[in-house]
Write a protein that holds these residues in place. Structure first.
Motif, PDB file in Angstrom:
ATOM      1  N   GLU A  30       0.482  -1.210   0.116  1.00 62.56           N
ATOM      2  CA  GLU A  30      -0.325  -0.406   0.175  1.00 62.56           C
ATOM      3  C   GLU A  30       1.057   1.172  -0.337  1.00 62.56           C
ATOM      4  O   GLU A  30       0.517   2.077  -0.964  1.00 62.56           O
ATOM      5  CB  GLU A  30      -1.259  -0.354   1.060  1.00 62.56           C
ATOM      6  CG  GLU A  30      -1.960  -0.972   1.018  1.00 62.56           C
ATOM      7  CD  GLU A  30      -0.997  -2.370   1.868  1.00 62.56           C
ATOM      8  OE1 GLU A  30      -0.154  -2.218   2.183  1.00 62.56           O
ATOM      9  OE2 GLU A  30      -2.477  -3.404   1.192  1.00 62.56           O
ATOM     10  N   GLN A  31       2.048   1.394   0.319  1.00 62.94           N
ATOM     11  CA  GLN A  31       2.795   2.179   1.173  1.00 62.94           C
ATOM     12  C   GLN A  31       3.590   2.783  -0.436  1.00 62.94           C
ATOM     13  O   GLN A  31       3.382   3.694  -1.151  1.00 62.94           O
ATOM     14  CB  GLN A  31       4.188   2.547   1.774  1.00 62.94           C
ATOM     15  CG  GLN A  31       3.073   2.339   3.247  1.00 62.94           C
ATOM     16  CD  GLN A  31       4.414   1.808   4.181  1.00 62.94           C
ATOM     17  OE1 GLN A  31       5.363   1.243   4.257  1.00 62.94           O
ATOM     18  NE2 GLN A  31       4.738   2.911   5.522  1.00 62.94           N
ATOM     19  N   ILE A  32       3.818   1.659  -1.296  1.00 58.52           N
ATOM     20  CA  ILE A  32       4.341   1.829  -2.638  1.00 58.52           C
ATOM     21  C   ILE A  32       3.442   2.378  -3.726  1.00 58.52           C
ATOM     22  O   ILE A  32       4.044   3.105  -4.311  1.00 58.52           O
ATOM     23  CB  ILE A  32       5.101   0.488  -3.017  1.00 58.52           C
ATOM     24  CG1 ILE A  32       6.019  -0.875  -2.237  1.00 58.52           C
ATOM     25  CG2 ILE A  32       5.092   0.921  -4.571  1.00 58.52           C
ATOM     26  CD1 ILE A  32       6.563  -1.382  -2.609  1.00 58.52           C
ATOM     27  N   ARG A  33       2.136   1.777  -3.138  1.00 50.62           N
ATOM     28  CA  ARG A  33       1.487   2.050  -4.652  1.00 50.62           C
ATOM     29  C   ARG A  33       0.853   3.789  -3.974  1.00 50.62           C
ATOM     30  O   ARG A  33       1.014   4.329  -4.937  1.00 50.62           O
ATOM     31  CB  ARG A  33      -0.330   1.600  -4.401  1.00 50.62           C
ATOM     32  CG  ARG A  33       0.339  -0.026  -5.114  1.00 50.62           C
ATOM     33  CD  ARG A  33      -1.808  -0.427  -5.383  1.00 50.62           C
ATOM     34  NE  ARG A  33      -1.886  -1.873  -3.875  1.00 50.62           N
ATOM     35  CZ  ARG A  33      -1.473  -2.436  -3.419  1.00 50.62           C
ATOM     36  NH1 ARG A  33      -0.071  -3.767  -4.451  1.00 50.62           N
ATOM     37  NH2 ARG A  33      -1.715  -3.507  -2.839  1.00 50.62           N
ATOM     38  N   ALA A  34       0.653   4.093  -2.928  1.00 47.25           N
ATOM     39  CA  ALA A  34       0.171   5.400  -2.583  1.00 47.25           C
ATOM     40  C   ALA A  34       1.598   6.485  -2.899  1.00 47.25           C
ATOM     41  O   ALA A  34       1.174   7.637  -3.668  1.00 47.25           O
ATOM     42  CB  ALA A  34       0.623   5.654  -1.215  1.00 47.25           C
ATOM     43  N   LEU A  35       3.180   5.575  -3.245  1.00 43.64           N
ATOM     44  CA  LEU A  35       3.637   7.052  -3.041  1.00 43.64           C
ATOM     45  C   LEU A  35       3.970   7.038  -4.556  1.00 43.64           C
ATOM     46  O   LEU A  35       4.510   7.772  -5.440  1.00 43.64           O
ATOM     47  CB  LEU A  35       5.200   5.798  -2.715  1.00 43.64           C
ATOM     48  CG  LEU A  35       6.013   7.039  -3.356  1.00 43.64           C
ATOM     49  CD1 LEU A  35       5.920   8.223  -2.694  1.00 43.64           C
ATOM     50  CD2 LEU A  35       7.933   6.044  -3.177  1.00 43.64           C
ATOM     51  N   ALA A  36       3.664   5.852  -5.339  1.00 37.88           N
ATOM     52  CA  ALA A  36       3.698   5.526  -6.668  1.00 37.88           C
ATOM     53  C   ALA A  36       2.647   6.821  -7.099  1.00 37.88           C
ATOM     54  O   ALA A  36       2.491   7.505  -8.819  1.00 37.88           O
ATOM     55  CB  ALA A  36       3.051   4.017  -7.854  1.00 37.88           C
ATOM     56  N   ALA A  37       2.088   7.208  -6.590  1.00 42.71           N
ATOM     57  CA  ALA A  37       0.208   7.838  -7.516  1.00 42.71           C
ATOM     58  C   ALA A  37       0.540   9.063  -6.897  1.00 42.71           C
ATOM     59  O   ALA A  37       0.458  10.289  -8.159  1.00 42.71           O
ATOM     60  CB  ALA A  37      -1.070   7.532  -6.005  1.00 42.71           C
ATOM     61  N   THR A  38       1.949   9.245  -6.696  1.00 41.79           N
ATOM     62  CA  THR A  38       3.021  10.813  -6.339  1.00 41.79           C
ATOM     63  C   THR A  38       3.368  11.027  -7.342  1.00 41.79           C
ATOM     64  O   THR A  38       3.811  12.364  -7.620  1.00 41.79           O
ATOM     65  CB  THR A  38       2.744  11.529  -5.060  1.00 41.79           C
ATOM     66  OG1 THR A  38       4.342  10.464  -4.559  1.00 41.79           O
ATOM     67  CG2 THR A  38       2.340  10.710  -4.112  1.00 41.79           C
ATOM     68  N   ALA A  39       4.161  10.098  -8.342  1.00 44.53           N
ATOM     69  CA  ALA A  39       5.385  10.474  -8.666  1.00 44.53           C
ATOM     70  C   ALA A  39       4.488  11.582 -10.450  1.00 44.53           C
ATOM     71  O   ALA A  39       3.983  11.857 -10.452  1.00 44.53           O
ATOM     72  CB  ALA A  39       5.338   9.533  -9.562  1.00 44.53           C
ATOM     73  N   LYS A  40       6.041  12.699 -10.873  1.00 46.70           N
ATOM     74  CA  LYS A  40       6.133  13.487 -11.713  1.00 46.70           C
ATOM     75  C   LYS A  40       6.744  13.538 -12.399  1.00 46.70           C
ATOM     76  O   LYS A  40       7.552  12.671 -12.238  1.00 46.70           O
ATOM     77  CB  LYS A  40       5.912  15.079 -10.852  1.00 46.70           C
ATOM     78  CG  LYS A  40       4.421  15.085  -9.695  1.00 46.70           C
ATOM     79  CD  LYS A  40       4.693  16.779  -9.604  1.00 46.70           C
ATOM     80  CE  LYS A  40       3.573  17.050  -8.350  1.00 46.70           C
ATOM     81  NZ  LYS A  40       2.485  18.200  -8.675  1.00 46.70           N
ATOM     82  N   PRO A  41       6.449  14.041 -13.364  1.00 43.23           N
ATOM     83  CA  PRO A  41       7.497  13.754 -14.607  1.00 43.23           C
ATOM     84  C   PRO A  41       8.307  14.459 -14.512  1.00 43.23           C
ATOM     85  O   PRO A  41       8.062  15.903 -14.060  1.00 43.23           O
ATOM     86  CB  PRO A  41       6.996  13.995 -16.012  1.00 43.23           C
ATOM     87  CG  PRO A  41       5.179  14.277 -15.955  1.00 43.23           C
ATOM     88  CD  PRO A  41       5.464  14.192 -14.294  1.00 43.23           C
ATOM     89  N   TYR A  42      10.016  14.207 -14.997  1.00 47.93           N
ATOM     90  CA  TYR A  42      11.004  14.815 -14.877  1.00 47.93           C
ATOM     91  C   TYR A  42      11.675  14.689 -16.180  1.00 47.93           C
ATOM     92  O   TYR A  42      11.565  13.091 -16.807  1.00 47.93           O
ATOM     93  CB  TYR A  42      12.252  15.216 -13.685  1.00 47.93           C
ATOM     94  CG  TYR A  42      11.286  15.513 -12.394  1.00 47.93           C
ATOM     95  CD1 TYR A  42      11.247  16.818 -12.053  1.00 47.93           C
ATOM     96  CD2 TYR A  42      10.273  15.063 -11.465  1.00 47.93           C
ATOM     97  CE1 TYR A  42      10.683  17.496 -11.082  1.00 47.93           C
ATOM     98  CE2 TYR A  42       9.494  14.824 -10.379  1.00 47.93           C
ATOM     99  CZ  TYR A  42       9.546  16.335 -10.202  1.00 47.93           C
ATOM    100  OH  TYR A  42       9.107  16.866  -9.175  1.00 47.93           O
ATOM    101  N   SER A  43      12.832  14.965 -16.154  1.00 44.11           N
ATOM    102  CA  SER A  43      13.731  14.426 -17.758  1.00 44.11           C
ATOM    103  C   SER A  43      14.979  14.421 -16.473  1.00 44.11           C
ATOM    104  O   SER A  43      15.418  15.392 -15.900  1.00 44.11           O
ATOM    105  CB  SER A  43      13.683  15.604 -18.697  1.00 44.11           C
ATOM    106  OG  SER A  43      12.476  15.826 -19.354  1.00 44.11           O
ATOM    107  N   LEU A  44      16.271  13.401 -16.839  1.00 44.65           N
ATOM    108  CA  LEU A  44      16.861  13.434 -16.819  1.00 44.65           C
ATOM    109  C   LEU A  44      18.480  13.760 -17.633  1.00 44.65           C
ATOM    110  O   LEU A  44      18.182  12.806 -18.793  1.00 44.65           O
ATOM    111  CB  LEU A  44      17.655  11.992 -16.165  1.00 44.65           C
ATOM    112  CG  LEU A  44      19.140  11.713 -15.384  1.00 44.65           C
ATOM    113  CD1 LEU A  44      19.519  11.901 -14.426  1.00 44.65           C
ATOM    114  CD2 LEU A  44      19.547  10.580 -16.077  1.00 44.65           C
ATOM    115  N   ALA A  45      19.080  14.884 -18.091  1.00 44.62           N
ATOM    116  CA  ALA A  45      20.036  14.874 -18.093  1.00 44.62           C
ATOM    117  C   ALA A  45      21.477  14.775 -17.590  1.00 44.62           C
ATOM    118  O   ALA A  45      21.908  14.846 -16.502  1.00 44.62           O
ATOM    119  CB  ALA A  45      19.946  16.251 -18.692  1.00 44.62           C
ATOM    120  N   LEU A  46      22.168  13.968 -18.710  1.00 50.85           N
ATOM    121  CA  LEU A  46      23.103  12.620 -18.421  1.00 50.85           C
ATOM    122  C   LEU A  46      24.067  13.639 -19.659  1.00 50.85           C
ATOM    123  O   LEU A  46      24.258  13.830 -20.313  1.00 50.85           O
ATOM    124  CB  LEU A  46      23.184  11.417 -18.107  1.00 50.85           C
ATOM    125  CG  LEU A  46      24.592  10.744 -18.139  1.00 50.85           C
ATOM    126  CD1 LEU A  46      24.603  10.640 -16.650  1.00 50.85           C
ATOM    127  CD2 LEU A  46      24.728   8.791 -18.860  1.00 50.85           C
TER     128      LEU A  46
END
Length: 112
Positions: free
Chosen positions: A8-24
């Motif tokens: 449940e904690q994993i699902r709750a956290l995943a629901a808050t994810a926001k898109p970003y970009s990683l520049a390497l």
């Protein structure tokens, strides 16, 4: 691992994810070209400016012979790639940049 994490904690956290970009950023073949120090200073000025404007959320220079740095950007990957293509070090061939879409979680930050 001593902390127990529930499904449940994993699902709750995943629901808050926001898109970003990683520049390497990786060092390129022209890293030591004539005038490299001045070009790198302009790169640094630009990256710090993008950070101040909120386009870069986390900026991490890397002390490595191959990796120059990592930036978590608040814009979509296509826009991040366009921004990084205009970087002075990238244009000069001193660095190469790969941009990847990623997700992050609100409240994540580097410790002070």
């Amino acid at each position: 691992m001593s902390t127990t994490v529930t499904d449940e904690q994993i699902r709750a956290l995943a629901a808050t994810a926001k898109p970003y970009s990683l520049a390497l950023l990786q060092w390129g073949p022209e890293r030591t070209m004539d005038n490299a120090d001045a070009i790198e200073l302009e790169h640094q000025r630009r990256m710090v400016s993008l950070r101040a404007e909120g386009v870069i959320a986390i900026l991490c220079p890397v002390a490595s012979g191959t990796v120059a740095g990592v930036a978590i950007m608040t814009v979509p990957a296509e826009e991040a790639a366009e921004i990084m293509a205009g970087d002075p070090c990238v244009r000069a061939g001193m660095m190469r940049c790969e941009v990847h879409p990623c997700h992050g979680f609100p409240g994540d930050a580097l410790p002070v």
